[in-house]
Write a protein that holds these residues in place. Structure first.
Motif, short mmCIF file in Angstrom:
data_model
loop_
_atom_site.label_atom_id
_atom_site.label_comp_id
_atom_site.label_asym_id
_atom_site.label_seq_id
_atom_site.Cartn_x
_atom_site.Cartn_y
_atom_site.Cartn_z
N ALA A 49 9.59 -8.19 5.96
CA ALA A 49 9.57 -9.48 5.28
C ALA A 49 8.98 -9.30 3.89
CB ALA A 49 8.74 -10.48 6.09
N PRO A 50 9.37 -10.17 2.94
CA PRO A 50 8.88 -10.00 1.56
C PRO A 50 7.37 -9.96 1.45
CG PRO A 50 10.65 -11.63 1.66
CD PRO A 50 10.31 -11.26 3.08
N GLY A 51 6.64 -10.65 2.34
CA GLY A 51 5.19 -10.68 2.23
C GLY A 51 4.49 -9.55 2.96
N ASP A 52 5.24 -8.72 3.70
CA ASP A 52 4.60 -7.63 4.43
C ASP A 52 4.13 -6.54 3.48
OD1 ASP A 52 5.09 -8.92 6.76
OD2 ASP A 52 6.86 -7.76 7.29
N VAL A 53 3.10 -5.81 3.90
CA VAL A 53 2.61 -4.67 3.15
C VAL A 53 2.91 -3.41 3.96
CG1 VAL A 53 0.61 -3.58 2.08
CG2 VAL A 53 0.78 -6.06 2.15
N PRO A 54 3.96 -2.66 3.64
CA PRO A 54 4.35 -1.53 4.46
C PRO A 54 3.29 -0.45 4.48
CG PRO A 54 5.53 -1.52 2.38
CD PRO A 54 4.81 -2.81 2.46
N ALA A 55 3.09 0.15 5.65
CA ALA A 55 2.25 1.32 5.84
C ALA A 55 0.77 1.08 5.59
CB ALA A 55 2.74 2.48 4.96
N LEU A 56 0.31 -0.17 5.57
CA LEU A 56 -1.10 -0.46 5.34
C LEU A 56 -1.70 -1.09 6.60
CD1 LEU A 56 -1.20 -1.91 1.71
CD2 LEU A 56 -1.46 0.44 2.47
N SER A 57 -2.73 -0.46 7.13
CA SER A 57 -3.40 -0.97 8.31
C SER A 57 -4.43 -2.02 7.93
CB SER A 57 -4.08 0.18 9.06
OG SER A 57 -5.13 0.71 8.26
N ALA A 58 -4.93 -2.72 8.93
CA ALA A 58 -5.97 -3.73 8.69
C ALA A 58 -7.23 -3.08 8.13
CB ALA A 58 -6.26 -4.49 9.98
N ASP A 59 -7.57 -1.90 8.63
CA ASP A 59 -8.76 -1.20 8.13
C ASP A 59 -8.60 -0.82 6.67
OD1 ASP A 59 -9.98 -1.42 10.57
OD2 ASP A 59 -9.44 0.60 11.24
N LEU A 60 -7.39 -0.39 6.29
CA LEU A 60 -7.16 0.00 4.91
C LEU A 60 -7.22 -1.23 3.99
CD1 LEU A 60 -6.47 2.04 2.75
CD2 LEU A 60 -4.05 1.81 3.35
N LEU A 61 -6.70 -2.36 4.43
CA LEU A 61 -6.76 -3.57 3.63
C LEU A 61 -8.22 -4.00 3.41
CD1 LEU A 61 -3.82 -5.69 5.07
CD2 LEU A 61 -3.90 -4.42 2.94
N THR A 62 -9.02 -3.85 4.46
CA THR A 62 -10.45 -4.17 4.32
C THR A 62 -11.12 -3.25 3.31
OG1 THR A 62 -10.55 -4.97 6.59
CG2 THR A 62 -12.63 -4.36 5.56
N HIS A 63 -10.76 -1.96 3.37
CA HIS A 63 -11.32 -0.99 2.43
C HIS A 63 -10.91 -1.32 1.00
CE1 HIS A 63 -12.12 3.58 1.55
NE2 HIS A 63 -12.97 2.77 0.95
N VAL A 64 -9.65 -1.74 0.81
CA VAL A 64 -9.17 -2.13 -0.52
C VAL A 64 -9.99 -3.29 -1.06
CG1 VAL A 64 -7.24 -3.23 -1.74
CG2 VAL A 64 -6.81 -1.28 -0.25
N GLN A 65 -10.26 -4.29 -0.22
CA GLN A 65 -11.06 -5.43 -0.65
C GLN A 65 -12.47 -5.02 -1.03
OE1 GLN A 65 -10.47 -7.97 2.82
NE2 GLN A 65 -9.13 -9.31 1.64
N VAL A 100 -4.77 9.87 6.03
CA VAL A 100 -5.90 9.30 5.28
C VAL A 100 -5.37 8.80 3.94
CG1 VAL A 100 -8.15 9.72 4.24
CG2 VAL A 100 -7.53 10.89 6.36
N VAL A 101 -5.50 7.48 3.73
CA VAL A 101 -5.13 6.85 2.47
C VAL A 101 -6.42 6.38 1.79
CG1 VAL A 101 -3.86 5.00 1.34
CG2 VAL A 101 -2.92 6.11 3.36
N GLN A 102 -6.58 6.76 0.54
CA GLN A 102 -7.83 6.48 -0.18
C GLN A 102 -7.58 5.46 -1.29
OE1 GLN A 102 -9.49 9.37 -3.14
NE2 GLN A 102 -11.17 9.49 -1.66
N PRO A 103 -8.24 4.27 -1.23
CA PRO A 103 -8.17 3.33 -2.36
C PRO A 103 -9.08 3.80 -3.49
CG PRO A 103 -8.76 2.23 -0.28
CD PRO A 103 -8.95 3.70 -0.08
N TYR A 104 -8.70 3.52 -4.73
CA TYR A 104 -9.54 3.89 -5.86
C TYR A 104 -9.29 2.93 -7.01
CZ TYR A 104 -5.34 5.92 -7.97
OH TYR A 104 -4.08 6.09 -8.51
N LEU A 105 -10.21 2.90 -7.96
CA LEU A 105 -10.09 2.04 -9.13
C LEU A 105 -9.34 2.81 -10.22
CD1 LEU A 105 -13.70 0.53 -9.32
CD2 LEU A 105 -11.66 -0.49 -8.30
N PRO A 106 -8.15 2.37 -10.61
CA PRO A 106 -7.42 3.07 -11.68
C PRO A 106 -8.21 3.00 -12.99
CG PRO A 106 -5.97 1.56 -10.48
CD PRO A 106 -7.37 1.26 -10.05
#
Length: 263
Positions: A49-65, A100-106
């Motif tokens: 669906a247009p609003g889905d975020v592919p390949a991102l888990s709930a834990d990763l979304l929390t880490h991004v926030q 392992v996907v790592q969020p970072y500040l560009p």
């Protein structure tokens, strides 16, 4: 009267069944092909669906926030409230599985308003690096217009009130000291409850061309001040060139009365 020769009758009898068999085989083949294609389509994975975020888990979304909030809080007052809304990756992206996907500040991006967070695969068969849109809202108390104000209005404390707003919703710095806005003039109209921002005020002239100004340069572990001569009119928030006695010329930002800051 014409008669059909026996050889012609026999030939027609032989051709008719064969033609019937060929026609039935063609129709049957087409039917089975349609069934096979329909089955293959039914087995294909559904598009996201247009609003889905592919390949991102709930834990990763929390880490991004958490990363976005930490980046936004630098220099903010302790009572400021930060909210992060995570957008969606481009659904056309084809990302390989990653352990392992790592969020970072560009680098160069401020965690303020509409911005982006970097995501990189650090443990997987294919190393990929993408950015994820996020919206960072920062709620804090600031001065707003108590009522609708027209462009050219000279501000007084009676025309202002304090409210909690999203200070990251627009450009321009906000204010918390009403006394510091006394006598300032609006360069555009403000609606009731709209924040008074630096870009909604007419710039003040802090010095004239030829005036002696104090130039301050700061950095990690040092702060240096030196007098120089302004080469142009000093308007608040604008850049101006300053010449030192040695002849050296630097460019700095006008920050106050005869004050220039070199970044």
């Amino acid at each position: 009267m014409f008669q059909i020769r026996p050889s012609s009758q026999m030939q027609a009898a032989r051709l008719a069944p064969r033609a019937g068999r060929v026609g039935f085989g063609w129709v049957a083949g087409l039917f089975f092909a349609v069934v096979l294609i329909s089955g293959a389509r039914a087995q294909q994975p559904r598009s996201q669906a247009p609003g889905d975020v592919p390949a991102l888990s709930a834990d990763l979304l929390t880490h991004v926030q958490q990363v976005a909030q930490a980046g936004a809080r630098g220099g903010l007052p302790a009572q400021a409230r930060v909210e992060v809304q995570v957008g969606a990756l481009d659904p056309r992206l084809k990302l390989a599985p990653c352990a392992v996907v790592q969020p970072y500040l560009p680098p160069g991006l401020q965690m303020w308003g509409r911005t982006r967070i970097g995501l990189r695969c650090v443990q997987g068969p294919v190393r990929w690096n993408v950015t994820l849109p996020v919206t960072v809202k920062v709620f804090a108390k600031a001065l707003v217009a108590a009522d609708t104000l027209a462009a050219g209005t000279t501000l007084t404390q009676a025309l202002l009130s304090t409210a909690e707003i999203d200070i990251a919703a627009a450009s321009g710095a906000v204010f918390t000291d009403a006394a510091g806005l006394n006598g300032r003039t609006l360069n555009r109209p403000l609606g009731a409850g709209e924040a008074v921002r630096s870009d909604s005020l007419k710039a003040r002239q802090w010095f004239a061309a030829g005036d002696t100004v104090m130039v301050r340069a700061t950095g990690p572990g040092y702060s240096v001040s030196r007098e120089g001569q302004a080469m142009a009119v000093g308007l608040e928030g604008q850049n101006v060139k300053v010449r030192f006695e040695s002849g050296r010329i630097v460019t700095g930002r006008v920050v106050g009365d005869r004050q220039v800051e070199v970044l």
